[in-house]
Design an enzyme around this catalytic site. Structure first.
Site, short mmCIF file in Angstrom:
data_model
loop_
_atom_site.label_atom_id
_atom_site.label_comp_id
_atom_site.label_asym_id
_atom_site.label_seq_id
_atom_site.Cartn_x
_atom_site.Cartn_y
_atom_site.Cartn_z
N GLN A 158 -4.91 -6.41 -5.90
CA GLN A 158 -4.42 -6.61 -4.53
C GLN A 158 -5.31 -5.82 -3.58
O GLN A 158 -5.33 -4.59 -3.64
CB GLN A 158 -2.97 -6.10 -4.46
N GLY A 159 -6.04 -6.51 -2.72
CA GLY A 159 -6.97 -5.83 -1.80
C GLY A 159 -6.40 -5.76 -0.40
O GLY A 159 -6.78 -6.57 0.47
N SER B 31 -5.35 -2.20 1.07
CA SER B 31 -5.66 -0.90 1.67
C SER B 31 -7.15 -0.70 1.89
O SER B 31 -7.97 -1.13 1.09
CB SER B 31 -5.16 0.23 0.77
N SER C 92 -5.65 -1.16 -7.49
CA SER C 92 -5.23 -1.06 -8.90
C SER C 92 -5.79 -2.24 -9.69
O SER C 92 -5.79 -3.37 -9.20
CB SER C 92 -3.70 -1.07 -9.02
N GLU D 251 6.74 -6.68 -3.54
CA GLU D 251 6.24 -5.43 -4.11
C GLU D 251 7.29 -4.32 -4.04
O GLU D 251 7.23 -3.35 -4.79
CB GLU D 251 4.99 -5.02 -3.32
N SER E 151 4.57 3.74 2.00
CA SER E 151 5.06 5.12 1.82
C SER E 151 6.52 5.26 2.28
O SER E 151 7.05 4.41 3.00
CB SER E 151 4.17 6.08 2.62
N GLU F 109 7.73 7.24 4.46
CA GLU F 109 7.84 7.32 5.93
C GLU F 109 7.90 5.91 6.52
O GLU F 109 8.68 5.64 7.44
CB GLU F 109 6.64 8.08 6.54
C1 LIG Z 1 -1.20 4.71 -7.43
C2 LIG Z 1 -1.54 3.87 -6.22
C3 LIG Z 1 -1.86 2.54 -6.40
C4 LIG Z 1 -2.19 1.76 -5.30
N1 LIG Z 1 -2.55 0.45 -5.52
C5 LIG Z 1 -2.95 -0.30 -4.48
C6 LIG Z 1 -3.43 -1.64 -4.70
O1 LIG Z 1 -3.47 -2.14 -5.82
N2 LIG Z 1 -3.86 -2.33 -3.63
C7 LIG Z 1 -3.83 -1.84 -2.37
O2 LIG Z 1 -4.20 -2.55 -1.45
N3 LIG Z 1 -3.40 -0.58 -2.13
C8 LIG Z 1 -2.96 0.20 -3.16
N4 LIG Z 1 -2.54 1.49 -2.93
C9 LIG Z 1 -2.63 2.04 -1.58
C10 LIG Z 1 -1.29 2.26 -0.91
O3 LIG Z 1 -0.69 1.04 -0.58
C11 LIG Z 1 -1.55 3.16 0.33
O4 LIG Z 1 -1.96 4.43 -0.18
C12 LIG Z 1 -0.32 3.31 1.20
O5 LIG Z 1 -0.04 2.10 1.84
C13 LIG Z 1 -0.48 4.44 2.25
O6 LIG Z 1 -1.65 4.25 2.99
P1 LIG Z 1 -2.75 5.43 3.15
O7 LIG Z 1 -3.04 5.99 1.78
O8 LIG Z 1 -3.91 4.86 3.92
O9 LIG Z 1 -2.05 6.55 3.99
P2 LIG Z 1 -1.91 6.59 5.58
O10 LIG Z 1 -1.47 5.26 6.08
O11 LIG Z 1 -3.16 7.19 6.16
O12 LIG Z 1 -0.72 7.61 5.75
C14 LIG Z 1 -0.87 9.02 5.60
C15 LIG Z 1 0.52 9.64 5.85
O13 LIG Z 1 0.97 9.34 7.18
C16 LIG Z 1 2.21 8.64 7.15
N5 LIG Z 1 2.25 7.61 8.19
C17 LIG Z 1 1.30 6.66 8.44
N6 LIG Z 1 1.71 5.87 9.45
C18 LIG Z 1 2.94 6.31 9.84
C19 LIG Z 1 3.88 5.89 10.82
N7 LIG Z 1 3.64 4.84 11.62
N8 LIG Z 1 5.05 6.58 10.91
C20 LIG Z 1 5.32 7.65 10.10
N9 LIG Z 1 4.45 8.10 9.16
C21 LIG Z 1 3.29 7.44 9.03
C22 LIG Z 1 2.26 8.00 5.77
O14 LIG Z 1 3.57 7.72 5.36
C23 LIG Z 1 1.59 9.06 4.90
O15 LIG Z 1 2.50 10.09 4.57
C24 LIG Z 1 -2.19 2.31 -4.00
C25 LIG Z 1 -1.86 3.65 -3.82
C26 LIG Z 1 -1.55 4.44 -4.91
C27 LIG Z 1 -1.23 5.89 -4.66
#
Ligand SMILES: Cc1cc2nc3c(=O)[nH]c(=O)nc-3n(C[C@H](O)[C@H](O)[C@H](O)COP(=O)(O)OP(=O)(O)OC[C@H]3O[C@@H](n4cnc5c(N)ncnc54)[C@H](O)[C@@H]3O)c2cc1C
Length: 375
Positions: free
Chosen positions: A129-130, A132, A164, A247, A358, A360
């Site tokens: 899944q692409g 992020s 992933s 999901e 997340s 949040e």
């Molecule tokens: C084990 C694992 C597997 C994953 N697999 C995939 C995958 O297969 N494909 C894929 O596309 N992605 C995948 N992801 C990515 C995952 O979906 C993202 O990490 C997630 O959506 C959070 O985005 P970010 O890491 O960019 O954090 P950010 O969006 O930068 O957030 C950082 C922090 O700020 C908070 N925050 C951000 N915006 C807000 C808001 N508006 N209000 C309040 N708080 C906020 C967040 O909750 C978090 O605590 C995976 C992640 C993990 C850890």
């Protein structure tokens, strides 16, 4: 409420599935999975996808004409429950089965259903899944990976992260920006991209637990045909919401319930006799069963409805945070017989409140869309 006939047929289904699982779950997986290499684990998981298909247990709630079984999500939940209890492997076709397949049923063309569903269900093609990107995880509307119109399709250039199964994937459910000038939520399009082409580079990322399930992916002028675009240009946000609901809730939540139930049972076996943990265990146990109740309730919603998306957010928040608490108590009370299990679970569940959206973000959805609080 299920009818009497449904109840009887679900009972029959459960009995047959229990027996099939007993005969088919690989013994080596049951006994050695925590010590096998990632490659060995992948091999068993890939074979498990094929076994599921041969046994008639792949795509239980997906249309029969494309290789599914045409049953209800209730059968998926029953099977996930039994598979968890039988310690069955989690297939590598997981993203294809849980995310791509229902998304294609909701938004795909006949060609896409015919081309992709059978290979997802028989385990021939693994999906990733692409969504992020380094600067767009929670904020999907900020996706920058570009898909530029060319003759017969699009040329994709950009970066995805935390993808992933990228290293083993044949296809990617890819969210890309097609019109940078368009308004937020109208500039994205969903594609079904072939990962095995020149221009796709994959660099693995090691997790704190030591596993390397995910990777950073670079697309450099990679072709995707018009017929592999899901819905219209600019409809990517709408399609992504279907993916995210699947999901966070439905079959995904059901399979998480099963994993959490298994950890809860281990915890009860290990410390259930100690009076100082009684109250905490009772509290966790009833919350685990609350997840099961909410899963069963949510399977009656139309999968494309706002109701389902809301229920999925509640479920996602509950299962991810409760699982972390159970793993924390497991690690705190571990002894030599189970410390390796709890160490791995503790580290792996750190990510549960981040992936699939997340905590949040789930709280924002619950407060704004369910409780109607101001933004
Ligand atoms: C084990 C694992 C597997 C994953 N697999 C995939 C995958 O297969 N494909 C894929 O596309 N992605 C995948 N992801 C990515 C995952 O979906 C993202 O990490 C997630 O959506 C959070 O985005 P970010 O890491 O960019 O954090 P950010 O969006 O930068 O957030 C950082 C922090 O700020 C908070 N925050 C951000 N915006 C807000 C808001 N508006 N209000 C309040 N708080 C906020 C967040 O909750 C978090 O605590 C995976 C992640 C993990 C850890």
């Amino acid at each position: 409420m299920p009818t009497e006939t449904e109840t009887a047929s679900r009972k029959g289904f459960a009995e047959a599935a229990r027996q099939w699982l007993e005969e088919n779950v690989p013994e080596r997986w049951r006994t050695h999975r925590s010590v096998m290499t990632e490659e060995e684990g992948y091999e068993i998981r890939r074979e498990w996808d094929r076994q599921l298909h041969r046994g008639g247990y792949a795509g239980l709630s997906l249309p029969k004409e494309f290789g599914g079984q045409g049953l209800d999500v209730a059968e998926e939940v029953i099977f996930a429950d039994l598979a968890g209890r039988a310690q069955a492997p989690d297939g590598l076709a997981r993203i294809g089965r849980i995310l791509t397949a229902p998304t294609l049923v909701a938004h795909g063309t006949q060609y896409q259903l015919g081309r992709f569903l059978p290979k997802i269900l028989n385990g021939d093609e693994v999906w990733c899944q692409g969504f992020s990107e380094p600067d767009a995880g929670s904020d999907l509307a900020g996706v920058r990976c570009r898909a530029v119109k060319v003759d017969g399709g699009y040329a994709v250039t950009g970066r995805k992260i935390w993808t992933s199964f990228a290293s083993v994937a044949d296809r990617c459910l890819l969210l890309a920006q097609t019109d940078p000038a368009a308004a937020r939520h109208k500039n994205l399009t969903m594609f079904l991209l072939d990962m095995k082409q020149p221009g796709v580079s994959i660099s693995g990322i090691r997790q704190s637990s030591g596993l390397t399930h995910f990777a950073e992916v670079q697309f450099d002028n990679v072709f995707v045909a018009d017929e592999d675009r899901v819905a219209g240009e600019g409809d990517g946000w709408k399609v992504a919401m279907t993916v995210l609901a699947n999901e966070r809730g439905g079959v995904e939540a059901a399979s998480r319930y099963v994993e959490i139930r298994a950890d809860m049972d281990s915890l009860q076996r290990a410390i259930g006799h100690l009076p100082e943990y009684q109250r905490q265990l009772e509290d966790y146990d009833s919350r685990v069963e609350l997840i099961r109740w909410q899963v069963m309730k949510s399977i009656d919603y139309d999968k494309d409805s706002a109701e389902f998306l809301k229920a999925a957010s509640v479920l996602k928040l509950w299962w991810s945070e409760l699982w972390q608490q159970i793993a924390e108590l497991g690690l705190e009370t571990a002894d030599a017989t189970n410390v390796e299990h709890w160490r791995l679970q503790y580290l792996e569940t750190r990510a549960a409140s981040i992936y699939s959206g997340s905590s949040e973000i789930q709280r924002n959805i619950i407060s704004e869309r369910i409780l109607g609080l101001p933004r």
